[in-house]
Design an enzyme around this catalytic site. Sequence first.
Site, mmCIF file in Angstrom:
data_model
loop_
_atom_site.group_PDB
_atom_site.id
_atom_site.type_symbol
_atom_site.label_atom_id
_atom_site.label_comp_id
_atom_site.label_asym_id
_atom_site.label_seq_id
_atom_site.Cartn_x
_atom_site.Cartn_y
_atom_site.Cartn_z
ATOM 1 N N GLU A 96 0.882 -1.174 0.000
ATOM 2 C CA GLU A 96 0.000 0.000 0.000
ATOM 3 C C GLU A 96 0.914 1.217 0.000
ATOM 4 O OE1 GLU A 96 -3.203 0.203 -0.215
ATOM 5 O OE2 GLU A 96 -3.895 -1.817 0.213
ATOM 6 N N CYS B 234 -2.288 9.346 2.124
ATOM 7 C CA CYS B 234 -1.871 8.749 0.850
ATOM 8 C C CYS B 234 -2.883 9.034 -0.251
ATOM 9 C CB CYS B 234 -1.668 7.252 1.021
ATOM 10 S SG CYS B 234 -3.085 6.440 1.762
HETATM 11 P P1 NAD Z 1 8.270 5.186 4.876
HETATM 12 O O1 NAD Z 1 8.341 4.305 3.676
HETATM 13 O O2 NAD Z 1 9.377 6.127 5.110
HETATM 14 O O3 NAD Z 1 8.145 4.323 6.202
HETATM 15 C C1 NAD Z 1 7.088 3.418 6.408
HETATM 16 C C2 NAD Z 1 7.534 2.376 7.401
HETATM 17 O O4 NAD Z 1 8.585 1.603 6.813
HETATM 18 C C3 NAD Z 1 8.094 2.925 8.720
HETATM 19 O O5 NAD Z 1 7.634 2.115 9.780
HETATM 20 C C4 NAD Z 1 9.590 2.764 8.545
HETATM 21 O O6 NAD Z 1 10.266 2.618 9.768
HETATM 22 C C5 NAD Z 1 9.655 1.478 7.752
HETATM 23 N N1 NAD Z 1 10.885 1.271 6.988
HETATM 24 C C6 NAD Z 1 11.734 2.194 6.485
HETATM 25 N N2 NAD Z 1 12.735 1.589 5.806
HETATM 26 C C7 NAD Z 1 12.515 0.265 5.879
HETATM 27 C C8 NAD Z 1 13.165 -0.871 5.347
HETATM 28 N N3 NAD Z 1 14.269 -0.763 4.605
HETATM 29 N N4 NAD Z 1 12.653 -2.082 5.595
HETATM 30 C C9 NAD Z 1 11.521 -2.226 6.316
HETATM 31 N N5 NAD Z 1 10.851 -1.181 6.857
HETATM 32 C C10 NAD Z 1 11.335 0.051 6.629
HETATM 33 O O7 NAD Z 1 6.862 5.911 4.757
HETATM 34 P P2 NAD Z 1 6.301 7.034 5.719
HETATM 35 O O8 NAD Z 1 7.068 8.284 5.428
HETATM 36 O O9 NAD Z 1 6.212 6.520 7.095
HETATM 37 O O10 NAD Z 1 4.800 7.179 5.201
HETATM 38 C C11 NAD Z 1 4.443 8.025 4.177
HETATM 39 C C12 NAD Z 1 4.232 7.243 2.901
HETATM 40 O O11 NAD Z 1 3.294 6.194 3.131
HETATM 41 C C13 NAD Z 1 3.628 8.089 1.801
HETATM 42 O O12 NAD Z 1 4.246 7.770 0.579
HETATM 43 C C14 NAD Z 1 2.174 7.643 1.790
HETATM 44 O O13 NAD Z 1 1.500 7.857 0.578
HETATM 45 C C15 NAD Z 1 2.290 6.201 2.124
HETATM 46 N N6 NAD Z 1 1.030 5.680 2.670
HETATM 47 C C16 NAD Z 1 0.279 4.812 1.918
HETATM 48 C C17 NAD Z 1 -0.948 4.352 2.393
HETATM 49 C C18 NAD Z 1 -1.803 3.393 1.597
HETATM 50 O O14 NAD Z 1 -2.692 2.774 2.179
HETATM 51 N N7 NAD Z 1 -1.590 3.248 0.309
HETATM 52 C C19 NAD Z 1 -1.396 4.767 3.643
HETATM 53 C C20 NAD Z 1 -0.604 5.651 4.383
HETATM 54 C C21 NAD Z 1 0.615 6.084 3.895
#
Ligand code: NAD
Length: 483
Positions: free
Chosen positions: A255, A289
């Site tokens: 997602e 998102c």
């Molecule tokens: P992010 O990708 O920076 O982090 C998301 C999660 O991934 C965090 O818990 C982070 O600690 C973890 N993470 C980071 N690097 C990792 C790795 N290498 N391996 C495993 N886990 C890792 O995203 P964010 O900044 O927290 O959230 C914002 C983004 O999320 C935006 O792009 C938004 O559109 C998206 N989002 C999508 C949805 C959806 O349902 N489609 C919902 C909410 C947010």
Amino acid sequence: MSGFLAGGLARNYVAGSWSEGDGGGTIAIEDPGKGEHFADAAQAGETSLAQALQAARASFERGDLADMKPSDRGRLMLRVAQEIRGLATEGADILCRESGKTLSAAHEEFEEAAQYFEYYGGVADKIEGKSIPLGPDYADYTVFEPYGVSAQVVPWNFPVSIAARSLAPSMAAGNSTIIKSPELDPLALAMLGMALERADVPAGAVSILCGLGSDIGAKLVASGEIDQIVFTGSVPTGQAILHAAAETVTPSLMELGGKSAAVVFEDADIDGVLNSLKSGIFYNAGQVCSAMARVLVHRSVYEEVVARAAELANGLSVGHGLDNPDHTPVVSAQQLSRVEALTSTARQDGARVAAGGARLDRAGYFMAPTILADVDPASRVAQEEIFGPVTCITPFDTEAEAIAAANGTEFGLVAGIFTRDLARSHRVARKLRAGQVFVNEWFAGGISTPFGGVGKSGFGREKGLEALYNYVRTKNIAILLKG
Ligand code: NAD
């Protein structure tokens, strides 16, 4: 501080116990409404991760959830929902302070989390297979089995409700689950552990770890000891996780981000458009998102929409989330810099700043509610996810031109249509490249309506009955009856 944050520290919920993490390390959590330190989270490291993995596997092998009578599993989930509601007042206060969102939005998150447990608790005993006719000599049927251990990585924009969105169907299907909370605002999500504990969810069936994504997030998804990955977050992190998943051939649900467009036709109810714009791009400071990040407007009503959008943006009340203003900060100093930098490219690319355009001069991480007009659909600001209170407005002349612009990014999460013409709404909805289309109301739908992306917005679906089938796999059983 008292209650859950006694001593100013949130702990990890691992294998049914509360853990102070590995080696006493902590992650400092800020209040983005003030730009000040608020509390700390115990940082999970490799030892906590190993304990969570071991406990999740043992719980699954014992059949703690999977072999529970499905109606009992459903009742257990209803108890979790009740306990989540019981924590909502304290939890919303914590969530408001750690994320910057309004207190009422934080409360809504806990309520939504409870509703996910009710919705999926209600279907725990309705995950039915089918029988397939093979003639009189055979009996053939399918069963849906849980994957085993589901690893779920959660973003910071809606930590509590997004965690519940994936955990509830995972539990309903009988999986064990390990949640990796977001390091920017993990505190309220950790409270879900209290709800699980109070509802007597078997120890080890769910663990909640707060650690760095680059550390235990990456180690969790690459561990080879999980049976499914559920990731909600940004495209680059999703891609990194998919590489790790490829190594172990682990099924994944993605997602990811969006750059969703609303198409406003000449016959649209403009008051309705403005109402949708207010929640579509300014709710949670645009850190959604499925935000209304682009607005494509028929030229005949274009200047009216731009003027009214600017008036709306300039009229929003601004303040700390605890005061429930219209407009709140973004989550961190880094996020503010990112949003501001990307927004500033708009001017160079020929856009007109109709409102906002830069950070607000006040304590905390506030970006001004921003309306960019005359935005070139091919420009950076129209193509990249900003994840802040900034929308891009562009005029169009024909339906075909609007559809092409709406579909003209690498994303495809949601899209919107504003028109009074029923035939046009159906026709255009079919042509929009998105997982869901809102007609005349942005964010129409809810827990029961499937949600997910196309293209770089990801794959798989959350929410609704459909999501349940992301948490099970089908087994076919064919039996020879003769001889
Ligand atoms: P992010 O990708 O920076 O982090 C998301 C999660 O991934 C965090 O818990 C982070 O600690 C973890 N993470 C980071 N690097 C990792 C790795 N290498 N391996 C495993 N886990 C890792 O995203 P964010 O900044 O927290 O959230 C914002 C983004 O999320 C935006 O792009 C938004 O559109 C998206 N989002 C999508 C949805 C959806 O349902 N489609 C919902 C909410 C947010």
